[in-house]
Design a protein around this motif. Structure first.
Motif, PDB file in Angstrom:
ATOM      1  N   MET A 188       0.843  -1.189   0.000  1.00  0.00           N
ATOM      2  CA  MET A 188       0.000   0.000   0.000  1.00  0.00           C
ATOM      3  C   MET A 188       0.884   1.248   0.000  1.00  0.00           C
ATOM      4  O   MET A 188       1.781   1.375   0.826  1.00  0.00           O
ATOM      5  CB  MET A 188      -0.919   0.009   1.223  1.00  0.00           C
ATOM      6  CG  MET A 188      -2.097  -0.924   1.095  1.00  0.00           C
ATOM      7  SD  MET A 188      -3.250  -0.367  -0.185  1.00  0.00           S
ATOM      8  CE  MET A 188      -4.335  -1.792  -0.281  1.00  0.00           C
ATOM      9  N   ARG A 189       0.594   2.128  -0.957  1.00  0.00           N
ATOM     10  CA  ARG A 189       1.311   3.396  -1.037  1.00  0.00           C
ATOM     11  C   ARG A 189       0.335   4.533  -0.754  1.00  0.00           C
ATOM     12  O   ARG A 189      -0.883   4.338  -0.820  1.00  0.00           O
ATOM     13  CB  ARG A 189       1.929   3.553  -2.434  1.00  0.00           C
ATOM     14  CG  ARG A 189       2.837   2.403  -2.836  1.00  0.00           C
ATOM     15  CD  ARG A 189       3.602   2.698  -4.131  1.00  0.00           C
ATOM     16  NE  ARG A 189       2.740   2.908  -5.281  1.00  0.00           N
ATOM     17  CZ  ARG A 189       2.261   1.949  -6.056  1.00  0.00           C
ATOM     18  NH1 ARG A 189       2.541   0.680  -5.794  1.00  0.00           N
ATOM     19  NH2 ARG A 189       1.479   2.234  -7.097  1.00  0.00           N
ATOM     20  N   PRO A 190       0.843   5.731  -0.444  1.00  0.00           N
ATOM     21  CA  PRO A 190      -0.067   6.852  -0.163  1.00  0.00           C
ATOM     22  C   PRO A 190      -1.044   7.070  -1.315  1.00  0.00           C
ATOM     23  O   PRO A 190      -0.654   7.090  -2.479  1.00  0.00           O
ATOM     24  CB  PRO A 190       0.887   8.039   0.000  1.00  0.00           C
ATOM     25  CG  PRO A 190       2.170   7.427   0.456  1.00  0.00           C
ATOM     26  CD  PRO A 190       2.265   6.107  -0.256  1.00  0.00           C
ATOM     27  N   GLY A 191      -2.313   7.196  -0.990  1.00  0.00           N
ATOM     28  CA  GLY A 191      -3.343   7.404  -1.999  1.00  0.00           C
ATOM     29  C   GLY A 191      -4.066   6.154  -2.418  1.00  0.00           C
ATOM     30  O   GLY A 191      -5.174   6.217  -2.969  1.00  0.00           O
ATOM     31  N   MET A 192      -3.470   4.979  -2.192  1.00  0.00           N
ATOM     32  CA  MET A 192      -4.136   3.724  -2.535  1.00  0.00           C
ATOM     33  C   MET A 192      -5.143   3.358  -1.449  1.00  0.00           C
ATOM     34  O   MET A 192      -5.006   3.733  -0.292  1.00  0.00           O
ATOM     35  CB  MET A 192      -3.107   2.602  -2.715  1.00  0.00           C
ATOM     36  CG  MET A 192      -2.234   2.762  -3.941  1.00  0.00           C
ATOM     37  SD  MET A 192      -0.880   1.538  -4.036  1.00  0.00           S
ATOM     38  CE  MET A 192      -1.794  -0.002  -4.036  1.00  0.00           C
ATOM     39  N   ARG A 193      -6.166   2.623  -1.834  1.00  0.00           N
ATOM     40  CA  ARG A 193      -7.177   2.150  -0.897  1.00  0.00           C
ATOM     41  C   ARG A 193      -7.339   0.643  -1.062  1.00  0.00           C
ATOM     42  O   ARG A 193      -7.095   0.101  -2.135  1.00  0.00           O
ATOM     43  CB  ARG A 193      -8.532   2.831  -1.150  1.00  0.00           C
ATOM     44  CG  ARG A 193      -8.582   4.333  -0.925  1.00  0.00           C
ATOM     45  CD  ARG A 193      -8.405   4.703   0.549  1.00  0.00           C
ATOM     46  NE  ARG A 193      -9.255   3.903   1.413  1.00  0.00           N
ATOM     47  CZ  ARG A 193     -10.565   4.125   1.623  1.00  0.00           C
ATOM     48  NH1 ARG A 193     -11.176   5.111   0.993  1.00  0.00           N
ATOM     49  NH2 ARG A 193     -11.249   3.352   2.452  1.00  0.00           N
ATOM     50  N   GLY A 194      -7.791  -0.007   0.004  1.00  0.00           N
ATOM     51  CA  GLY A 194      -8.029  -1.443  -0.080  1.00  0.00           C
ATOM     52  C   GLY A 194      -8.929  -1.915   1.045  1.00  0.00           C
ATOM     53  O   GLY A 194      -8.925  -1.340   2.138  1.00  0.00           O
ATOM     54  N   SER A 195      -9.717  -2.967   0.789  1.00  0.00           N
ATOM     55  CA  SER A 195     -10.543  -3.533   1.846  1.00  0.00           C
ATOM     56  C   SER A 195     -10.997  -4.928   1.447  1.00  0.00           C
ATOM     57  O   SER A 195     -10.841  -5.368   0.306  1.00  0.00           O
ATOM     58  CB  SER A 195     -11.754  -2.645   2.144  1.00  0.00           C
ATOM     59  OG  SER A 195     -12.367  -3.035   3.365  1.00  0.00           O
ATOM     60  N   LEU A 196     -11.567  -5.605   2.433  1.00  0.00           N
ATOM     61  CA  LEU A 196     -12.131  -6.944   2.273  1.00  0.00           C
ATOM     62  C   LEU A 196     -13.139  -7.165   3.380  1.00  0.00           C
ATOM     63  O   LEU A 196     -13.332  -6.288   4.232  1.00  0.00           O
ATOM     64  CB  LEU A 196     -11.033  -8.014   2.286  1.00  0.00           C
ATOM     65  CG  LEU A 196     -10.377  -8.396   3.613  1.00  0.00           C
ATOM     66  CD1 LEU A 196      -9.392  -9.533   3.399  1.00  0.00           C
ATOM     67  CD2 LEU A 196      -9.691  -7.254   4.318  1.00  0.00           C
ATOM     68  N   SER A 197     -13.782  -8.301   3.401  1.00  0.00           N
ATOM     69  CA  SER A 197     -14.713  -8.618   4.481  1.00  0.00           C
ATOM     70  C   SER A 197     -13.879  -9.014   5.693  1.00  0.00           C
ATOM     71  O   SER A 197     -13.458 -10.162   5.830  1.00  0.00           O
ATOM     72  CB  SER A 197     -15.655  -9.757   4.068  1.00  0.00           C
ATOM     73  OG  SER A 197     -16.489 -10.132   5.140  1.00  0.00           O
TER      74      SER A 197
END
Length: 598
Positions: free
Chosen positions: A403-412
């Motif tokens: 993960m770099r600044p500005g990136m987003r991520g998610s999961l359950s």
């Protein structure tokens, strides 16, 4: 023409700034659908292939936009189908509103077709607020309160609206006894702890020599403050998976994910620290936190109902992460004795990155699943949004995506349900139509939900200014996470009737929809396939034939787990030869002093 209850509901949603509603039609919401026609599709009705996908898309939209996600479904079966996605919202603390139909009031209690006791059904999943609208004068209060509650409690709420009520002429609550008027909007607010509680927390942190920080999604608004406090305390920072995008993985002291899907340096930091600071996380696996009595603890969480859980914290600070850290930081001492702890944490992080690179470079039959994620990592745009499904693919997302600044991520994160990877990605595209979205999905989840929702992606791609929605599928013909859990936890060999799944041509299915579809059968084709998908002018499916024998090894493999896995081999696991070879190769990488060819 008179305003119907259904017209007023859509008008009120627009007044709250709701721009789209994820749903599926049915006669239990015919009144609402007619109102949508009169309202020129405002807010926009986004049609999924299944109500569960509507709920997941609303969750994905809410996670990546910070705004309430709204989903709608018909009575009976449609309302039931929403439940899994709504429980996902409940357990991950996401604001979502469900609007569901019900049979006409005249038929209620008569065992009528599709009649379900929805209030009882929804009382758990929407425990903070669920209400049945029986007269027009209940509106707009119940709708406003459902939205405010969803935002304030970060939870799903529900409105049940019988079909005949939808068709009634709307009349607002009047200035009379037992009427409840309402008003729009709510201000931002910030909760902070008392000065005395902050001083006690500062005392604990100032006395620590080996400080570990654990962040979750609740720290997302406090990126600058988390970095400042970590550098001030000479601490390492581990991340719960829901907090993976809080801090950049490029920072030298960020140890990465924690838990069964975590990293070795996170495990070592928690094992060896003398002080734990947890910010915005309710990470549940106590065995991955410091031993009780070994470390002093401070927790920061905005929800007083979630504070003080998981670990015997000495000080529990109820407050917004950013505001609390801003008041706490001036109380901390900068003149700490030595930087040995910080240097050790950073050295462990560097060694882990080298280990992961070596593990991704190992040969497999036909493709190493770790390499698929590793090859994608440097190709991701700086503004990419990532979603991951549950299963073994979540291991590769956790460990190989930087993960770099500005990136987003998610999961359950808490429900850990199968199937949200693709619908999350669609919700993300509606939240940010100008950003590329990449979904990482196992073949089991793709068969469960993803294939059908590619139809949804194809339908709506023209609405996204950046039409890129890339779905990477790990095709190993195995429900791989459960297979490895059976081996490691039960000592049982893979039970093929439950674990083996058909070999579906995912890329060909995408092409049948007019989308980009790429099938990858050799390691040397992986990087080029990712590049092609990221350059596509619309949604793309990239299918990788991966080796199911590559193990998602926990950051520490206990003797019990190793003995159980060995027992599964002795009992005749169908893949025992490849399993032993790949497991040994992967584990050895943790002990090699430097890079080298394997």
């Amino acid at each position: 023409m008179s305003t119907k209850v259904s017209d007023h509901i859509l008008e009120r949603l627009r007044a709250w700034g709701v721009e789209q509603v994820f749903g599926y039609p049915g006669d239990g919401i015919n009144g609402l659908l007619a109102a949508w026609g009169r309202a020129d599709d405002q807010p926009r009705f986004i049609q999924s292939r299944h109500e569960e996908m509507s709920a997941f898309e609303a969750v994905g939209y809410a996670k990546f936009s910070g705004r309430i996600g709204v989903c709608v479904a018909t009575s009976g079966p449609g309302a039931i189908h929403l439940l899994n996605g709504l429980y996902d919202a409940k357990l991950d603390h996401v604001p979502v509103l469900a609007i569901v139909g019900q049979t006409n009031r005249t038929a209620m209690g008569g065992s009528y077709q599709q009649e379900v006791d929805l209030h009882t059904l929804y009382k758990d999943v929407a425990s903070e607020f669920v209400e049945t609208v029986t007269v027009p004068e209940q509106l707009p209060n119940v709708l406003d309160r459902a939205i405010r509650t969803a935002y304030a409690r970060r939870c799903p709420t529900a409105l049940i609206i019988p079909g005949d009520v939808q068709e009634l002429d709307y009349s607002p609550p009047s200035h009379e006894f037992k009427m409840v008027p309402s008003s729009l909007g709510m201000s931002d607010y910030t909760a902070t702890p008392s000065d005395e509680a902050l001083r006690r927390a500062a005392d604990v942190l100032n006395e620590g020599d080996k400080v570990a920080v654990l962040v979750g999604q609740g720290a997302a608004s406090a990126v600058v403050e988390v970095q400042e406090i970590a550098e001030l305390l000479g601490a390492g920072v581990a991340k719960a998976l829901l907090g993976k995008d809080v801090l950049s993985d490029e920072l030298p002291y960020v140890t990465g994910p924690i838990g069964l899907l975590g990293s070795r340096p996170s495990y070592e930091m928690m094992r060896d620290c003398d002080t734990l600071l947890t910010i915005g996380s309710s990470f549940p696996y106590t065995q991955f936190l410091p031993d009780f009595g070994k470390a002093r603890g401070v927790q920061i969480d905005i929800d007083p109902h979630m504070i003080g859980m998981r670990y015997p914290y000495e000080v529990n600070l109820v407050g917004d992460a950013k505001a609390t850290l801003q008041r706490l930081i001036p109380l901390l001492k900068a003149d700490r004795s030595g930087r040995e702890w910080y240097d050790t944490v950073c050295a462990n992080v560097r060694r882990w990155h080298e280990t992961m690179e070596r593990r991704a470079g190992l040969s497999a039959d036909p493709i190493n699943p770790e390499y698929v994620a590793r090859a994608l990592d440097p190709l991701l745009p700086d503004n990419a949004i990532l979603t991951s499904d549950s299963g073994s693919v979540a291991n590769w997302y956790a460990r190989h995506i930087t993960m770099r600044p500005g990136m987003r991520g998610s999961l359950s994160g808490t429900l850990a349900t199968m199937g949200p990877g693709v619908p999350y990605a669609i919700g993300a595209k509606f939240a940010h139509p100008d950003r590329p979205v990449v979904a990482l999905v196992g073949d089991g989840a793709m068969q469960m939900n993803g294939l059908a929702e590619m139809i949804t992606a194809a339908k709506y791609q023209d609405r996204w200014s950046d039409p890129r929605l890339v779905v990477g599928v790990w095709n190993n013909r195995d429900l791989n996470q459960v297979t490895w859990e059976m081996r490691a936890m039960e000592g049982a060999p893979s039970f093929l009737p439950s674990q083996e799944i058909p070999d579906v041509r995912y890329a060909a299915f995408a092409r049948s929809l007019g989308l980009t579809g790429i099938r990858v059968e050799k390691p040397e084709e992986v990087e080029a396939a990712w590049r092609a998908a990221l350059k596509a002018d619309g949604p793309a499916v990239v299918e990788f034939l991966t080796d199911p024998a590559v193990p998602p090894i926990p950051p520490h493999a206990t003797w019990e787990q190793m003995e159980a896995t060995a027992a599964s081999i002795l009992k005749g696991d169908a893949d025992r030869g490849s399993m032993m070879k790949q497991g040994l190769k992967a584990k050895v990488q943790e002990f090699l002093p430097g890079r080298g060819k394997q």
